[in-house]
Structure formats: structure tokens, C-alpha cells
Design an enzyme around this catalytic site. Structure first.
Site, PDB file in Angstrom:
ATOM      1  N   ASN A 213     -22.189  -8.630  33.900  1.00  0.00           N
ATOM      2  CA  ASN A 213     -21.169  -9.313  33.100  1.00  0.00           C
ATOM      3  C   ASN A 213     -20.214 -10.009  34.060  1.00  0.00           C
ATOM      4  O   ASN A 213     -20.260  -9.775  35.271  1.00  0.00           O
ATOM      5  CB  ASN A 213     -20.447  -8.301  32.200  1.00  0.00           C
ATOM      6  CG  ASN A 213     -19.768  -7.229  33.027  1.00  0.00           C
ATOM      7  OD1 ASN A 213     -18.828  -7.498  33.765  1.00  0.00           O
ATOM      8  ND2 ASN A 213     -20.272  -6.002  32.938  1.00  0.00           N
ATOM      9  N   ASP A 282     -23.481  -1.259  29.567  1.00  0.00           N
ATOM     10  CA  ASP A 282     -23.810  -0.138  28.684  1.00  0.00           C
ATOM     11  C   ASP A 282     -25.309   0.144  28.636  1.00  0.00           C
ATOM     12  O   ASP A 282     -25.723   1.196  28.203  1.00  0.00           O
ATOM     13  CB  ASP A 282     -23.301  -0.407  27.268  1.00  0.00           C
ATOM     14  CG  ASP A 282     -21.779  -0.316  27.201  1.00  0.00           C
ATOM     15  OD1 ASP A 282     -21.232   0.633  27.772  1.00  0.00           O
ATOM     16  OD2 ASP A 282     -21.153  -1.209  26.602  1.00  0.00           O
ATOM     17  N   PRO A 308     -25.099   5.854  31.888  1.00  0.00           N
ATOM     18  CA  PRO A 308     -24.073   6.889  31.681  1.00  0.00           C
ATOM     19  C   PRO A 308     -22.719   6.247  31.379  1.00  0.00           C
ATOM     20  O   PRO A 308     -22.406   5.186  31.914  1.00  0.00           O
ATOM     21  CB  PRO A 308     -24.031   7.625  33.029  1.00  0.00           C
ATOM     22  CG  PRO A 308     -24.718   6.746  34.003  1.00  0.00           C
ATOM     23  CD  PRO A 308     -25.654   5.878  33.229  1.00  0.00           C
TER      24      PRO A 308
END
Ligand code: CTP
Length: 407
Positions: A213, A282, A308
Site C-alpha cells: 500500500n 491484511d 497476523p
């Protein structure tokens, strides 16, 4: 605050021989303006860039340039200088000077006086990016960083005097003065250890492709800087963000969410506060191909599995402990900001959450400003806005109120 901390303090500025030596003139002046008493020592090479007379005029005292000169040594030599000072600032630190400092050499006015000095040393490197990134240089930096007596400020990244772009610029004079001041002022977070995650993570599907991202880590690094400025010991677990200023705090570089979780869980028991500002991916591809995947005609399906949750795992790990760190999360939302953030605070067992509407102008990824709402467990809600630096300082101010009193 800076002026108060430096008032009357005795500071040596050791000038190395690089083009940034001219900025040391400004540094000497600014330290003097902040109330410090400043004496200057120069390396042989530094004299090629700026004359000792310039520093003599700016500091109001003779400059140590030659430890073989009986006139200089008899008057206020390298040992007197070292005994007199409370802080030694070296700016600019060239690659060569860094190597000599690390090796403990004493072959000019700076290294001899520095060798004889027992107090804190602030190093402000400036050099060409390739020299900075050179393995030998980085080894020297790591070795000095490992010693609590040595602190680094900068180098910053940007266009360098040689025309190259990258890390190697001398830190801003204001930042060097602030770092010098913070070494004197105990600060409200002195004795506290703050752990911060920052930047994105990368989840590779093959050796050359990954899911990530656009996080630049700016908010997390602003928090690190603010916490350091308030006297805390700071560790940043940092995802891949490229060259950034890493001044005065420990940086643990990681790539994936799993790496980040491992490094955080190894440290979270020991810290007073954990701030999760990283934009952790995620999901990750279920498998990672060992070789570059060749494209084929037609659509390609990718199976993703969850990574995680670093913050939730850290929270679970410390929950119920008598002495547990203050846990602070971030919530990047595009709608119903406060409602979703409050839900995350409860779900992840946090003490506070910093919520921002990433669709608002002047907030979110990559920009220098931010506008956030801080929600705390006691139901309070506060709005903060300004540059990421200002917002970081305000957030740390709120966290300070949440820390248990010192034993
Ligand atoms: N976080 C984390 N590890 C993850 C995901 C998130 O440590 N794998 C942390 C972030 O650093 C942030 C907080 O959790 O402090 C909130 O992250 P966010 O992704 O916004 O929230 P989620 O709980 O994952 O909820 P959703 O994606 O549904 O908004």
C-alpha cells in the site's frame, strides 16, 4: 525549550572536511543563539572548505586546528577542550571521519579532542549517497549507534551537493540544535521506552511481485522523532519506505507482516508504550513462488490468506499483566470514522486509537499534514490537526497522560 536546555552549556563543534562544512557556520551561530558556549575544532580537510577565522569570529574563541602547534596546545589544547565540554557535536561527519572515530584514531584536532572526551557525542553525517550506503560506512554507523554515548542526527535524503539524489544530506541545522538540546533536557518521557510500527508491509507472491500500500511511514517516523524529543528511548519497526531520516532512535527494518509481528512480539513485553501506526497488509498470497511466475493467456487467480494482526497479537500477549504497555492503534477510515475506530479500540483491547478520515483533504497517505480524532478507553474524544510533526507531539502528549506514574 531548546534555548532553555542549551543555556550556558559548553559545546564543542567538530567540523569535518566536506562541502556541508559551510553549514557548520550556521550551526555554531544557532547554538550560540540558543545560549550555548561554543568552541570549534576542525580537521585538516575542513580547513579546505572554511577558514578557521570564520569559526573564530562566529564562536568568539580561537579554533583548534593543529594539536602539534605549541601556541594552540599551550593556550587551550585538545585535552583542555575535552575536559571543558559537556557535549561534542561533530558536523559534518564525513565517511572518513566516521571511520576514524569508530576506529578510535587520533590524528587531527577533532579526533584527538573527541578521544579525550568522556561525555555524549552527537554525530551529524553528510556525504555522497553511495559513500553513506557503503557497507563499511554502515558497519561503522551501526557500531557507533550501539554505544549509548553516540547519537546520530540525520543524514536527510534529497538532492546532494554532488548532484546525486538520496540519503547523505546534513540534517537541518535546526534539527541538530534540537537534538543537542534533547541530550541536556531530561524530557517528560525520559526513562520510558516507546515501540512504534511504521510504514507499509510487502507480501511477496514471487521474487519480483508483492501486495502493498502507499504508506510512507511519515506519521510513524514523526511519532518516533517526537517521542525522542521528549526524552524517550525509541524503537521503530519499519516497513520498506526507502531512505528516510533515522536520527536518534533504533530502527528495525522489516518487509512482511510476519516479520513485523515477530519483531514487535520480541519487544512488546519490555516497553512502556506500543504505537501501531504501520499500514500492515491484511492479506498475503497463500503461496510464494520461488521463481518469477511467467504470465499466461487468460485470467489468473490469486488466493489470499490473512496475515497476523500485529497490534491485536501484541495486545493479547500483554493483556492481564500487572505492568503492561499503553497500547495505541491507528484507524484509517473512509466513513463512520469515530464509530469504526471505537469498535477497533474495544476489539483490539487498546488504551487509545488515533482515527483519521483518509478521504479528508490534507490527511492520509504521503502528505505532510494530518487531521485526526484521538479516542481513549475512558470515552473521551479529542480532535488534533496540523503538520504530522505537530500532530505527533500532541498524540505523545496524550499518551504521556495515560502512562502509569513512575515507580
Ligand atoms: N494493524 C496491525 N496488523 C495488521 C492490521 C492492522 O498491527 N495486520 C494495526 C494497524 O497498525 C492499526 C490498527 O491495527 O494500528 C488498525 O488497523 P486497520 O487495518 O485499520 O483495522 P482492522 O482492525 O484491520 O479493520 P478493517 O481493516 O476492517 O478496517
Amino acid at each position: 525549550m531548546v534555548a532553555l536546555a542549551l543555556q550556558g552549556r559548553r559545546v564543542i563543534v567538530g567540523v569535518g572536511g566536506g562541502i556541508a562544512a559551510y553549514k557548520a557556520c550556521e550551526l555554531v551561530r544557532e547554538l550560540g543563539r540558543a545560549g550555548a558556549q561554543v568552541r570549534v575544532a576542525m580537521t585538516e580537510a575542513a580547513k579546505q572548505f572554511v577558514t578557521p577565522l570564520t569559526f573564530q569570529a562566529l564562536s568568539g574563541h580561537p579554533v583548534l586546528t593543529d594539536y602539534f602547534d605549541p601556541a594552540q596546545e599551550g593556550n587551550f589544547g585538545h585535552l583542555d577542550l575535552a575536559r571543558w565540554a559537556e557535549l561534542y557535536v561533530v558536523a559534518p561527519v564525513t565517511a572518513d571521519l566516521l571511520a576514524r572515530i569508530r576506529a578510535g584514531m587520533g590524528n587531527d584536532a577533532v579526533t584527538t579532542s573527541l578521544l579525550a572526551f568522556r561525555g555524549p557525542v552527537l554525530l551529524a553525517p553528510a556525504m555522497n549517497v553511495a559513500m553513506w550506503e557503503n557497507e563499511r560506512t554502515q558497519e561503522n554507523v551501526a557500531a557507533l549507534r550501539a554505544e549509548p554515548r553516540f547519537q546520530f542526527v540525520g543524514p536527510g535524503a534529497g538532492m546532494l551537493a554532488c548532484g546525486d539524489v538520496g540519503a547523505g544530506r546534513l540534517a537541518e541545522v535546526g534539527a541538530i540544535v534540537a537534538a543537542a538540546a534533547s541530550l541536556f533536557a531530561p524530557g517528560p518521557l525520559a526513562g520510558r521506552h516507546v515501540l512504534i510500527t511504521a510504514g507499509p508491509t510487502r507480501e511477496y507472491l514471487d521474487p519480483v511481485r508483492f501486495i502493498s500500500n502507499p504508506s510512507t511511514g511519515k506519521m510513524g517516523l514523526a511519532l518516533a522523532e517526537a517521542a525522542r524529543g521528549m526524552g524517550a528511548k525509541v524503537t521503530v519497526v519499519l516497513g520498506p519506505v526507502g531512505a528516510v531520516e533515522r536520527s536518534g532512535y533504533e530502527v528495525v527494518d522489516v518487509v512482511s507482516a510476519e516479520d513485523m509481528a515477530r519483531e514487535v512480539l520480541a519487544r512488546v513485553d519490555e516497553v512502556d508504550c506500543f504505537i501501531a501506526s504501520a499500514a500492515v497488509s491484511d492479506w498475503k498470497p497463500e503461496t510464494r513462488a520461488a521463481q518469477k511466475v511467467k504470465k499466461s493467456e487468460g485470467p489468473e487467480a490469486l488466493t489470499l490468506v490473512r496475515t497476523p494482526d500485529v497490534l491485536a497479537e501484541a495486545s493479547r500477549r500483554v493483556s492481564g499483566r500487572e505492568k503492561r504497555p499503553v497500547l495505541v492503534g491507528f484507524a484509517a477510515e473512509t466513513q463512520r470514522v469515530v464509530e469504526y475506530a471505537r469498535d477497533k479500540l474495544e476489539r483490539k483491547g487498546l488504551d487509545a486509537i488515533v482515527a483519521n478520515d483518509v478521504t479528508a483533504p490534507g490527511a492520509g497517505f504521503g502528505v505532510d499534514t494530518n487531521q485526526v480524532t484521538v479516542l481513549t478507553r475512558d470515552g473521551k474524544q479529542r480532535e488534533l490537526s496540523g503538520t504530522k510533526r505537530e500532530v505527533a507531539r500532541s498524540i505523545l502528549g496524550l499518551i504521556q497522560e495515560l502512562l502509569p506514574p513512575r515507580p
